[in-house]
Design a protein around this motif. Structure first.
Motif, PDB file in Angstrom:
ATOM      1  N   UNK A   1       0.803  -1.214   0.000  1.00  0.00           N
ATOM      2  CA  UNK A   1       0.000   0.000   0.000  1.00  0.00           C
ATOM      3  C   UNK A   1       0.838   1.267   0.000  1.00  0.00           C
ATOM      4  N   UNK A   2       0.173   2.385  -0.277  1.00  0.00           N
ATOM      5  CA  UNK A   2       0.830   3.688  -0.316  1.00  0.00           C
ATOM      6  C   UNK A   2       0.231   4.595   0.752  1.00  0.00           C
ATOM      7  N   UNK A   3       0.731   4.461   1.966  1.00  0.00           N
ATOM      8  CA  UNK A   3       0.235   5.293   3.064  1.00  0.00           C
ATOM      9  C   UNK A   3       0.533   6.763   2.785  1.00  0.00           C
ATOM     10  N   UNK A   4      -0.377   7.626   3.225  1.00  0.00           N
ATOM     11  CA  UNK A   4      -0.240   9.055   2.953  1.00  0.00           C
ATOM     12  C   UNK A   4       1.055   9.615   3.549  1.00  0.00           C
ATOM     13  N   UNK A   5       1.400   9.195   4.753  1.00  0.00           N
ATOM     14  CA  UNK A   5       2.627   9.697   5.381  1.00  0.00           C
ATOM     15  C   UNK A   5       3.858   9.296   4.579  1.00  0.00           C
ATOM     16  N   UNK A   6       3.814   8.122   3.958  1.00  0.00           N
ATOM     17  CA  UNK A   6       4.953   7.681   3.152  1.00  0.00           C
ATOM     18  C   UNK A   6       5.074   8.486   1.866  1.00  0.00           C
ATOM     19  N   UNK A   7       3.938   8.785   1.246  1.00  0.00           N
ATOM     20  CA  UNK A   7       3.958   9.617   0.035  1.00  0.00           C
ATOM     21  C   UNK A   7       4.583  10.970   0.351  1.00  0.00           C
ATOM     22  N   UNK A   8       4.117  11.586   1.426  1.00  0.00           N
ATOM     23  CA  UNK A   8       4.638  12.901   1.808  1.00  0.00           C
ATOM     24  C   UNK A   8       6.135  12.830   2.142  1.00  0.00           C
ATOM     25  N   UNK A   9       6.544  11.738   2.764  1.00  0.00           N
ATOM     26  CA  UNK A   9       7.942  11.583   3.165  1.00  0.00           C
ATOM     27  C   UNK A   9       8.857  11.541   1.944  1.00  0.00           C
ATOM     28  N   UNK A  10       8.471  10.798   0.918  1.00  0.00           N
ATOM     29  CA  UNK A  10       9.349  10.604  -0.237  1.00  0.00           C
ATOM     30  C   UNK A  10       9.264  11.742  -1.253  1.00  0.00           C
ATOM     31  N   UNK A  11       8.321  12.652  -1.074  1.00  0.00           N
ATOM     32  CA  UNK A  11       8.217  13.789  -1.995  1.00  0.00           C
ATOM     33  C   UNK A  11       9.485  14.640  -1.997  1.00  0.00           C
ATOM     34  N   UNK A  12      10.117  14.732  -0.852  1.00  0.00           N
ATOM     35  CA  UNK A  12      11.288  15.606  -0.732  1.00  0.00           C
ATOM     36  C   UNK A  12      12.544  14.974  -1.305  1.00  0.00           C
ATOM     37  N   UNK A  13      12.462  13.734  -1.757  1.00  0.00           N
ATOM     38  CA  UNK A  13      13.633  13.024  -2.267  1.00  0.00           C
ATOM     39  C   UNK A  13      13.589  12.918  -3.781  1.00  0.00           C
ATOM     40  N   UNK A  14      14.730  12.619  -4.352  1.00  0.00           N
ATOM     41  CA  UNK A  14      14.769  12.238  -5.756  1.00  0.00           C
ATOM     42  C   UNK A  14      14.341  10.785  -5.876  1.00  0.00           C
ATOM     43  N   UNK A  15      14.021  10.369  -7.098  1.00  0.00           N
ATOM     44  CA  UNK A  15      13.659   8.974  -7.328  1.00  0.00           C
ATOM     45  C   UNK A  15      14.769   8.047  -6.840  1.00  0.00           C
ATOM     46  N   UNK A  16      16.001   8.358  -7.215  1.00  0.00           N
ATOM     47  CA  UNK A  16      17.122   7.496  -6.872  1.00  0.00           C
ATOM     48  C   UNK A  16      17.299   7.377  -5.360  1.00  0.00           C
ATOM     49  N   UNK A  17      17.200   8.502  -4.650  1.00  0.00           N
ATOM     50  CA  UNK A  17      17.347   8.477  -3.196  1.00  0.00           C
ATOM     51  C   UNK A  17      16.197   7.720  -2.534  1.00  0.00           C
ATOM     52  N   UNK A  18      14.994   7.859  -3.096  1.00  0.00           N
ATOM     53  CA  UNK A  18      13.836   7.160  -2.534  1.00  0.00           C
ATOM     54  C   UNK A  18      14.004   5.651  -2.649  1.00  0.00           C
ATOM     55  N   UNK A  19      14.421   5.188  -3.827  1.00  0.00           N
ATOM     56  CA  UNK A  19      14.640   3.750  -4.018  1.00  0.00           C
ATOM     57  C   UNK A  19      15.759   3.262  -3.102  1.00  0.00           C
ATOM     58  N   UNK A  20      16.827   4.055  -2.992  1.00  0.00           N
ATOM     59  CA  UNK A  20      17.928   3.668  -2.109  1.00  0.00           C
ATOM     60  C   UNK A  20      17.430   3.480  -0.677  1.00  0.00           C
ATOM     61  N   UNK A  21      16.593   4.384  -0.215  1.00  0.00           N
ATOM     62  CA  UNK A  21      16.114   4.266   1.163  1.00  0.00           C
ATOM     63  C   UNK A  21      15.232   3.036   1.336  1.00  0.00           C
ATOM     64  N   UNK A  22      14.378   2.759   0.357  1.00  0.00           N
ATOM     65  CA  UNK A  22      13.518   1.588   0.452  1.00  0.00           C
ATOM     66  C   UNK A  22      14.310   0.284   0.418  1.00  0.00           C
ATOM     67  N   UNK A  23      15.484   0.326  -0.194  1.00  0.00           N
ATOM     68  CA  UNK A  23      16.336  -0.865  -0.252  1.00  0.00           C
ATOM     69  C   UNK A  23      17.316  -0.950   0.915  1.00  0.00           C
ATOM     70  N   UNK A  24      17.285   0.034   1.786  1.00  0.00           N
ATOM     71  CA  UNK A  24      18.159   0.044   2.958  1.00  0.00           C
ATOM     72  C   UNK A  24      17.403  -0.595   4.121  1.00  0.00           C
ATOM     73  N   UNK A  25      17.472  -1.905   4.208  1.00  0.00           N
ATOM     74  CA  UNK A  25      16.644  -2.626   5.177  1.00  0.00           C
ATOM     75  C   UNK A  25      17.363  -2.768   6.513  1.00  0.00           C
ATOM     76  N   UNK A  26      16.579  -2.830   7.561  1.00  0.00           N
ATOM     77  CA  UNK A  26      17.118  -2.973   8.911  1.00  0.00           C
ATOM     78  C   UNK A  26      17.701  -4.372   9.113  1.00  0.00           C
ATOM     79  N   UNK A  27      18.823  -4.440   9.794  1.00  0.00           N
ATOM     80  CA  UNK A  27      19.423  -5.722  10.130  1.00  0.00           C
ATOM     81  C   UNK A  27      19.030  -6.185  11.532  1.00  0.00           C
ATOM     82  N   UNK A  28      18.245  -5.366  12.218  1.00  0.00           N
ATOM     83  CA  UNK A  28      17.780  -5.718  13.563  1.00  0.00           C
ATOM     84  C   UNK A  28      16.472  -6.494  13.458  1.00  0.00           C
ATOM     85  N   UNK A  29      16.424  -7.728  13.902  1.00  0.00           N
ATOM     86  CA  UNK A  29      15.176  -8.500  13.785  1.00  0.00           C
ATOM     87  C   UNK A  29      14.100  -7.914  14.680  1.00  0.00           C
TER      88      UNK A  29
END
Length: 535
Positions: A37-65
């Motif tokens: 899903x596309x939560x409203x807070x997430x849409x607003x959060x990624x607006x300030x980023x470039x496409x490349x930076x947004x994808x990078x952040x989504x691919x930066x996964x937590x290593x803490x279980x």
């Protein structure tokens, strides 16, 4: 898989980095595919980023279980003698009498991780691997197997595929599920060796020309692996291992894996994986699987040439690390191509979890563990009723929507499942689901307040259509939506005045009911349209 010997024309875009517009439309498409899903807070959060930076952040996964599942099942009917309510059973004593309750706890908790996911692809990728390396809790029974298995998938979700394949091969859940722990030198069991090639690494396409003899030889390589139930680990038993040489077909360049005696026999698995991963088809097969999960189900010749082949090269050039493949795909012009938006039917999990996240639906926190797990369980059961039961795909092939030709994703919607999808949204909008003092409900007023101009019927409808749908709808449909807000009146002020009156006096039940009843009717209509089922 490939429908023509000539390049198809559905889309000619490839893996060049996307350089087009970066608006709400592109952000929502990215979020719908990489998250649930596309939560409203997430849409607003990624607006300030470039496409490349947004994808990078989504691919930066937590290593803490995440915190593990807990005992949510203690009651007057059933009491865990070792684990208190709210404490985790994951490290507790084995208790077969509680397997059923703990498996349900695990599945509910897993859905809870999806509902409360962070801004990353981790939950979507964990579910992808669960579908790819499919196991069933109902077969291996022990919930510890299930927890350890999904934890392993989660920890390696964006890691190295070759390493993950080895971990899965030796995972107690998989050893149990596909009879690997019964595989002996005197009675080789071909179950896992077959699926390792047919489903997990090479697939069944025209480029996968392994033989029945290859399956038999692979089974011999895998003899001797066992499960230690004391600490839920696997180990190698040399006395049950076939120490003879194993010779494979010309598909594997007639490779011979030298038989090893004693503990050295365990190394034959590495030799076999090295042999399998030298075959180009491994990279292409996994890239096709990723493509069908994240982009579109149909792979024509154009996609094969312009997307799959170059992605496979990225995969091989990065020694089978998953993350570079995903980064290349999600930053590509092909991923953002208009033809790849709104073209797949949401899975039940995507549909239900995405709905909760889009509507900012509130679940009880961990201080109310029984109620929290109850609502997670309701979500899990709703998805199971629509043919996607997390923890229990129908078989080792996973869910048919990702491999069954020619229907693929169309399998998700039929005369049984579509009414169930509409029924759950109707219930959650109008009455909700109650557990003691807690109520799980979608609040249409809250959804309206996510946007800047809920007092304007036209703007609110446009906002909701753009938010909940990937594709636009007709002017007639929008006009009908408008009539719901205006209760059949023609003047926008009929809605605007009612909204403003409520905002000025939110404690007034009459004023609240006046706008809430219209918003409920509108949201019900929005979620009942076919466009709501598309991603």
């Amino acid at each position: 898989m490939i429908t023509s010997s000539q390049k198809a024309t559905r889309t000619q875009t490839g893996l060049s980095e996307y350089s087009g517009s970066w608006t709400d439309s592109e952000i929502k498409h990215m979020l719908r595919r990489m998250m649930f899903g596309n939560a409203k807070a997430d849409i607003d959060y990624f607006k300030a980023m470039s496409m490349s930076d947004a994808v990078d952040e989504l691919l930066d996964v937590s290593t803490t279980p995440p915190s593990p599942p807990v005992n949510n099942y203690n009651s007057a009917r059933l009491t865990d003698p070792d684990i208190a309510l709210g404490d985790t059973w994951v490290n507790g004593p084995d208790n077969p009498a509680l397997y059923g309750s703990r498996r349900l706890s695990l599945k509910s908790w897993w859905v809870g991780q999806m509902i409360h996911q962070d801004r990353s692809i981790l939950e979507k990728m964990t579910l992808f691997w669960h579908n790819h390396f499919s196991t069933e809790t109902q077969v291996y029974q022990d919930p510890i197997y299930g927890y350890d298995h999904q934890a392993m998938l989660r920890a390696n979700a964006l890691g190295n595929f070759k390493n993950l394949t080895k971990l899965v091969t030796l995972d107690p859940a998989m050893l149990n599920y596909l009879n690997g722990f019964r595989n002996t030198k005197n009675a080789p069991d071909e179950n896992y060796s077959r699926e390792l090639q047919e489903l997990f690494t090479l697939g069944k396409g025209p480029g996968s020309n392994y033989t029945e003899s290859d399956v038999q030889e692979a089974a011999r390589v895998l003899t001797g692996w066992r499960i230690n139930r004391t600490n839920y680990s696997s180990f190698f038993n040399p006395s049950q291992h076939d120490t003879g040489n194993k010779t494979f077909s010309s598909f594997f360049n007639n490779t011979t894996i030298s038989g090893q005696s004693g503990s050295a026999g365990a190394s034959e698995l590495d030799d076999m994986l090295n042999m399998i991963f030298k075959v180009d088809e491994v990279a292409k097969y996994i890239c096709r699987r990723l493509y069908r999960w994240f982009v579109y189900y149909d792979i024509d010749q154009g996609v094969e040439d312009d997307v799959i082949e170059p992605l496979a090269n990225v995969f091989r050039n990065n020694n089978y690390d998953i993350k570079p493949v995903l980064e290349t795909l999600f930053k590509s012009e092909h991923f953002f191509d208009a033809a790849n938006r709104g073209c797949i039917i949401k899975s039940p999990i995507d549909n239900t979890v995405g709905m909760f996240r889009q509507c900012d639906t509130q679940f009880p926190d961990s201080s109310k563990v029984v109620e929290q797990y109850y609502f997670w369980q309701i979500t899990q059961q709703v998805c199971a009723g629509q043919q996607q039961d997390v923890g229990d795909p129908p078989n080792v092939s996973g869910w048919p929507a990702y491999y069954q030709t020619p229907q693929f994703h169309e399998i998700w919607v039929n005369t049984d499942t579509l009414p169930n999808r509409n029924l759950i949204t109707d219930i959650l909008i109008y009455n909700g689901v109650r557990r003691d003092t807690e109520l799980l409900i979608i609040e249409p007023i809250k959804v309206a307040e996510l946007f800047a101009n809920p007092d304007s019927p036209t703007k609110l409808i446009d906002d909701w259509v753009g938010y909940f749908y990937t594709l636009d709808i007709s002017s007639d449909q929008k006009e009908y939506m408008r009539s719901l807000l205006l209760s059949g009146q023609t003047n926008d002020a009929y809605w605007t005045d009612a909204w403003d009156a409520y905002q000025a006096d939110k404690g007034n039940a009459v004023k609240k009911n006046l706008i809430e009843s219209r918003l409920k009717a509108l949201l019900k209509y929005v979620m009942n349209l076919g466009e709501f089922q598309l991603s």
